[in-house]
Design an enzyme around this catalytic site. Sequence first.
Site, PDB file in Angstrom:
ATOM      1  N   ASP A   1       3.837  -5.320   2.660  1.00  0.00           N
ATOM      2  CA  ASP A   1       2.383  -5.370   2.597  1.00  0.00           C
ATOM      3  C   ASP A   1       1.771  -3.977   2.461  1.00  0.00           C
ATOM      4  O   ASP A   1       2.160  -3.042   3.165  1.00  0.00           O
ATOM      5  CB  ASP A   1       1.857  -6.035   3.877  1.00  0.00           C
ATOM      6  CG  ASP A   1       0.351  -6.029   3.953  1.00  0.00           C
ATOM      7  OD1 ASP A   1      -0.293  -6.715   3.130  1.00  0.00           O
ATOM      8  OD2 ASP A   1      -0.203  -5.329   4.835  1.00  0.00           O
TER       9      ASP A   1
ATOM     10  N   GLU B   1       3.260  -4.726  -2.358  1.00  0.00           N
ATOM     11  CA  GLU B   1       1.821  -4.732  -2.637  1.00  0.00           C
ATOM     12  C   GLU B   1       1.407  -3.270  -2.599  1.00  0.00           C
ATOM     13  O   GLU B   1       1.565  -2.609  -1.568  1.00  0.00           O
ATOM     14  CB  GLU B   1       1.032  -5.529  -1.600  1.00  0.00           C
ATOM     15  CG  GLU B   1      -0.456  -5.498  -1.891  1.00  0.00           C
ATOM     16  CD  GLU B   1      -1.315  -5.922  -0.708  1.00  0.00           C
ATOM     17  OE1 GLU B   1      -2.498  -6.269  -0.932  1.00  0.00           O
ATOM     18  OE2 GLU B   1      -0.845  -5.893   0.443  1.00  0.00           O
TER      19      GLU B   1
END
EC number: 3.2.1.141
Length: 610
Positions: free
Chosen positions: A270, A306
């Site tokens: 993330d 990400e």
Amino acid sequence: MKRMHEMPFGASVLPDSHVRFRLWAPAAELVELCLEKHPGENSVVPMTRLDDGWFQLELTPAQASPGMLYRYRIDGGLNVPDPASRANPQDVHGPSRIVDAAAFEWQDRNWHGRPWHSAVIYEMHVGCFTREGSFTAAIQHLDYLAALGVSAIELMPVADFPGRRNWGYDGVLPFAPDSSYGTPDELKTLIQAAHVKGLMVLLDVVYNHFGPDGNYLHAYAPQFFSERHHTPWGAAINFDGEGSRVVRDFFIHNALYWLEEYHFDGLRLDAVHAIVDDTRPDILKELAAAIHAGPGRTRQVHLVLENDANAARYLQQGAITAQWNDDIHHALHILLTGERDGYYADYADQPTRHLARCLAEGFAFQGEPSLFRAGRQRGESSRHLSPGAFINFSQTHDQVGNRAYGERIALLAQPEPLQVALAVLLLAPSPPMLFMGEEFAAATPFQFFCDFQGDLANAVTEGRRREFAGFREFADGAARARIPDPNDPLTFERSKLDWESLGAPQHKAWLEHYRKLLGLRRDHVVPRLPGTGAGAEFELVGVSGLTVRWRLGDGSGLTLLANLGGVAVEGALHFAGAPLYLSQPDLPAILASGRIPAWSAAWFIEEAIP
């Protein structure tokens, strides 16, 4: 078959059934183990202080055994859970549980993963995927996902978070599956069941911050954090300062733990743009190297980023498999909805060009200035990378849940344009990703929810509403007050999928559209993808038309002609081969006349010349 990841911290059941406890607490003078042998019966045992801030204790089977609860007592006062707890059944402030990882008997010895070119990813929030919201309940739908055409499930973070409901990005015990979803063995059972169905399972992990409630590391290991670097959540995790070797090892072992002990097939990291690390190699490269030298030696393991910075360098050597491509979502969203607030402003000038560039070259922003980021340059050149390095999507938990009301794209766009957009995404060489429920146009929203208490709960609720103050729709305070309260249990309940709605004709029709497209992808595109390199070309046709041409790994040509606007466009159109998909039956004849009708898409495959 047994699987256990050995690590230098936490509670480990050793081969002789002894239990070893290890804690890094460089700011503590004294650490004691508080062990609950029976309910209400606790024993307190001092731990031995070692070098460099480590404390250790080893107990015999008569003294400690799997299933017992334990805490660490810091300097005679503060009781804390184990930061490397394998299970924390009473939530993040409660005691940890001793887990014998080797007790689980794996049956998937012959599972070695799947190649990345076959990936069709399905992002899932365990708590909202079923009414029960558990690992066990999710197993009921694995046959459905396999029949849909999915080949990989991506679980949103499951690391223990405060309360009973959360997106997962507020986790504070990164080795412990949250007990609201089930036990460690139940998560392993889900993964094993998915492998039986031929499905990979990826896990979303958060290495850029700890959540705001339940993180005790500041009290006894402040070296976990750096005041030199800051993030949106405060002091950054210390990956490059004094004591950072232990911190780096903590997260590297966490990645290896999920891949080895749970047999996950990959990780999604993330928001790595929020990880600040001046070391060379940085933590991402070191982590990737450790994975490929470990579980990646014997099976296929995939790492996904990400990264809002569009740093293509991480994708060049193959250590990182792919990145979520927000650029393609944003361009497509403008074309489908006309929305231009917030980060969509960067794509509003030429959304068709941004979309075409994403399809052909990966990123839309490859070093160009970003209006949304006050003119700062964003991204690196990506046209030299293969399509497999970019994951395309029309929805994600972010893009749905970060809307004020959590509306899905099927409620914002007209059906015919959305069907055309999906044909573009799902048949392109890049691996596509679906967000749970989108395949049947779920009417249920996916809203931002959490379960904080007291002042923190109030701060999160008000902060959520302030986020939308810059949007025209929410300029008025009364409008902002109607934004759902993240801490209200009903916000979570509204976000659960309604599987009974699949019986309705409109939802059946959408499901059939997805199945058809994914079937075409499986049968006609995926077999040609191995060996596909860079070098796709795109052209714009009028205001909203585009053509993209790829040379696939088997030498065949794949061509897309599409119009993502409400008016027909004209130009010199070049295509060859057999139709793979036509949004309307007479499209080849119309295209041959030099015109692409409004909201239409055609795919053609030209066989390789022997």
